[in-house]
Design a protein around this motif. Sequence first.
Motif, PDB file in Angstrom:
ATOM      1  N   SER A  58       0.826  -1.207   0.000  1.00 59.07           N
ATOM      2  CA  SER A  58       0.000   0.000   0.000  1.00 59.07           C
ATOM      3  C   SER A  58       0.855   1.249   0.000  1.00 59.07           C
ATOM      4  O   SER A  58       0.614   2.197  -0.765  1.00 59.07           O
ATOM      5  CB  SER A  58      -0.924  -0.010   1.221  1.00 59.07           C
ATOM      6  OG  SER A  58      -1.645   1.204   1.310  1.00 59.07           O
ATOM      7  N   SER A  59       1.903   1.253   0.834  1.00 60.33           N
ATOM      8  CA  SER A  59       2.777   2.420   0.924  1.00 60.33           C
ATOM      9  C   SER A  59       3.567   2.639  -0.361  1.00 60.33           C
ATOM     10  O   SER A  59       3.658   3.766  -0.873  1.00 60.33           O
ATOM     11  CB  SER A  59       3.733   2.242   2.106  1.00 60.33           C
ATOM     12  OG  SER A  59       4.643   3.318   2.190  1.00 60.33           O
ATOM     13  N   SER A  60       4.133   1.565  -0.917  1.00 58.21           N
ATOM     14  CA  SER A  60       4.909   1.699  -2.153  1.00 58.21           C
ATOM     15  C   SER A  60       4.032   2.104  -3.330  1.00 58.21           C
ATOM     16  O   SER A  60       4.431   2.935  -4.161  1.00 58.21           O
ATOM     17  CB  SER A  60       5.628   0.379  -2.460  1.00 58.21           C
ATOM     18  OG  SER A  60       6.611   0.098  -1.496  1.00 58.21           O
ATOM     19  N   SER A  61       2.840   1.527  -3.411  1.00 56.30           N
ATOM     20  CA  SER A  61       1.917   1.899  -4.487  1.00 56.30           C
ATOM     21  C   SER A  61       1.546   3.366  -4.386  1.00 56.30           C
ATOM     22  O   SER A  61       1.458   4.079  -5.399  1.00 56.30           O
ATOM     23  CB  SER A  61       0.662   1.033  -4.425  1.00 56.30           C
ATOM     24  OG  SER A  61       0.969  -0.334  -4.617  1.00 56.30           O
ATOM     25  N   ARG A  62       1.328   3.817  -3.144  1.00 56.59           N
ATOM     26  CA  ARG A  62       0.959   5.221  -2.939  1.00 56.59           C
ATOM     27  C   ARG A  62       2.075   6.151  -3.411  1.00 56.59           C
ATOM     28  O   ARG A  62       1.820   7.145  -4.095  1.00 56.59           O
ATOM     29  CB  ARG A  62       0.669   5.464  -1.454  1.00 56.59           C
ATOM     30  CG  ARG A  62       0.307   6.901  -1.116  1.00 56.59           C
ATOM     31  CD  ARG A  62      -0.248   6.979   0.298  1.00 56.59           C
ATOM     32  NE  ARG A  62       0.760   6.597   1.272  1.00 56.59           N
ATOM     33  CZ  ARG A  62       1.595   7.458   1.870  1.00 56.59           C
ATOM     34  NH1 ARG A  62       1.529   8.746   1.558  1.00 56.59           N
ATOM     35  NH2 ARG A  62       2.463   7.050   2.761  1.00 56.59           N
ATOM     36  N   SER A  63       3.318   5.829  -3.085  1.00 55.24           N
ATOM     37  CA  SER A  63       4.419   6.704  -3.471  1.00 55.24           C
ATOM     38  C   SER A  63       4.701   6.631  -4.969  1.00 55.24           C
ATOM     39  O   SER A  63       4.854   7.674  -5.633  1.00 55.24           O
ATOM     40  CB  SER A  63       5.681   6.345  -2.682  1.00 55.24           C
ATOM     41  OG  SER A  63       6.074   5.009  -2.934  1.00 55.24           O
ATOM     42  N   GLN A  64       4.738   5.421  -5.537  1.00 53.90           N
ATOM     43  CA  GLN A  64       5.064   5.283  -6.962  1.00 53.90           C
ATOM     44  C   GLN A  64       3.990   5.923  -7.837  1.00 53.90           C
ATOM     45  O   GLN A  64       4.282   6.728  -8.718  1.00 53.90           O
ATOM     46  CB  GLN A  64       5.220   3.807  -7.330  1.00 53.90           C
ATOM     47  CG  GLN A  64       6.366   3.072  -6.655  1.00 53.90           C
ATOM     48  CD  GLN A  64       7.727   3.512  -7.146  1.00 53.90           C
ATOM     49  OE1 GLN A  64       8.278   4.491  -6.667  1.00 53.90           O
ATOM     50  NE2 GLN A  64       8.280   2.784  -8.094  1.00 53.90           N
TER      51      GLN A  64
END
Length: 522
Positions: A359-365
């Motif tokens: 969730s965090s990586s998807s949000r940033s990318q």
Amino acid sequence: MPSDLTAKHQVADFDTKEVIANDYTYNNTTALTSHYPGTSIECIDTNTSNKIDIDSNENNQQEDTLPPQKFLYFIKLKAHVHPLQFFFFLISIFVSLAVIVYFAAAQSWVLTSILGISDNVGDATGSLSTYSEVSSIIFVIAWGIASDHIQKRTIITISLMIIGVICIAYGFAPNLYPTLLILRLIYSIGTAGTTCMMASMFIEVVHAERAGLVSGLIGTCSGLGAIFAAMVLFTVPTEMAHLGTSPRDPNLIIYGYAVIGATTIAIGVILWFLLPKSPPSEARILSSTTKNNTRNRIWKNLWYGIVAAKDPRIALGYVSSFFARADEVIITHFITLWIQQYYIDEGKCFVGQYCPYASSSSRSQVGIAQSVALVIAPFFGILSEFNREWGLIVAGAIGVAGCIPFAFSIDPTSSQSLAFIILLAMGQYGMIVSGMAVIARDKIPTEFRGGVAGMYSLCGVIGIMVVSKVGGILFDKWMKGAPFLLLGIGHGLIALLALIHFIYMVIQRYVYDNKEVKLLYT
């Protein structure tokens, strides 16, 4: 008083001159007259319907002579559209895109965390998109045709309510087939309505001379919606962690879907009171058309959407929609799915649990990429103000530069991958903005604009079906970046077609001295 034959020719007059294209002159009668399948000009066979069509054309001309409304002092709107109504039209685009992006991205969480699917998740993702778009093929045309007979704001409200209801129910699906599939089929009815009305209302409320700027503004609102989804909506399950048994509780995904779905329903109802109404000429058609004339008008409308592709620029718009809509699905579905699978393969997440890392990586990318693309989107609108082809050429080239290198990346969460995702997102919004600009034509009669908008959206639906299904299979069988390789090829194809058409226009203008061909809109 004109004879019946004269009246009928007045009804079809827009087919015999320069209606399909501003830059080309057609001396032969086109599709809706003698070329209309199985009919001739007599496809409208009552005196009442003739009067309605002639009056509607007269009303269209009268509206064009009225002083235009202005949004932000420089964007010209049709006389019947208040600037605040146009603002809420942009809000409807923002809301629909935000929810669509979240729904698509969170689907990978439903498959792996709630349903516990670990094998062939790419095929499952692609299949859900493909099957749902089959129903969209029907409803994107139906919504486009319906928009010429009922208020477009009503369709937007109904569509948002459908999307909201399915968001609430989606997390409770006990299995992939048939429950999740059925919900996706219903959900696609709503997304077809919002997508089709975005194009249809765009054509209806804006002067074509400012189509490029407005399409850039629409692209900006779409980008804002995607950013809001990535930066805010993606965090909803995490922010509700206090309601679960642990930070990895899969029920958090269900809670997130439910909150977002309920909010979407409420916003859809409110927007009905705030969106632009149909113009006076169209309102007369809606109130006066008989059943027999309605049937004839539906087939004429559908056929006009097809024949409008005789204008090479509208054809380019259709092709760009094919890959632009596929861009949306690939970015929202397969980037988050790839990231989810990456963390599972690395042992940081597990099937059957909510993955906060993903969730965090998807949000940033996705969020950073959409933010940069948002800054670029208006420039495609400005470029389209001067030349529509070069908007598609630049967008296609940028898409190629992002899609193909990213397809061969090893770590989708790396900073290098982020750079490629940024280029990919820029190409996507450039394609959307430039594609919408090329289908804007003031000479398209009001009552037939829905047919063009419907075909524009239909091409996007077909693009989603092909790219998502093939890309999903290749995701499982070949490599995780295969869907993005397909998009890169598509972007290159559009850039090439747009370049060929621009060269053709240059030859027409300077070699054959055709002064009616416009290379620049200045």
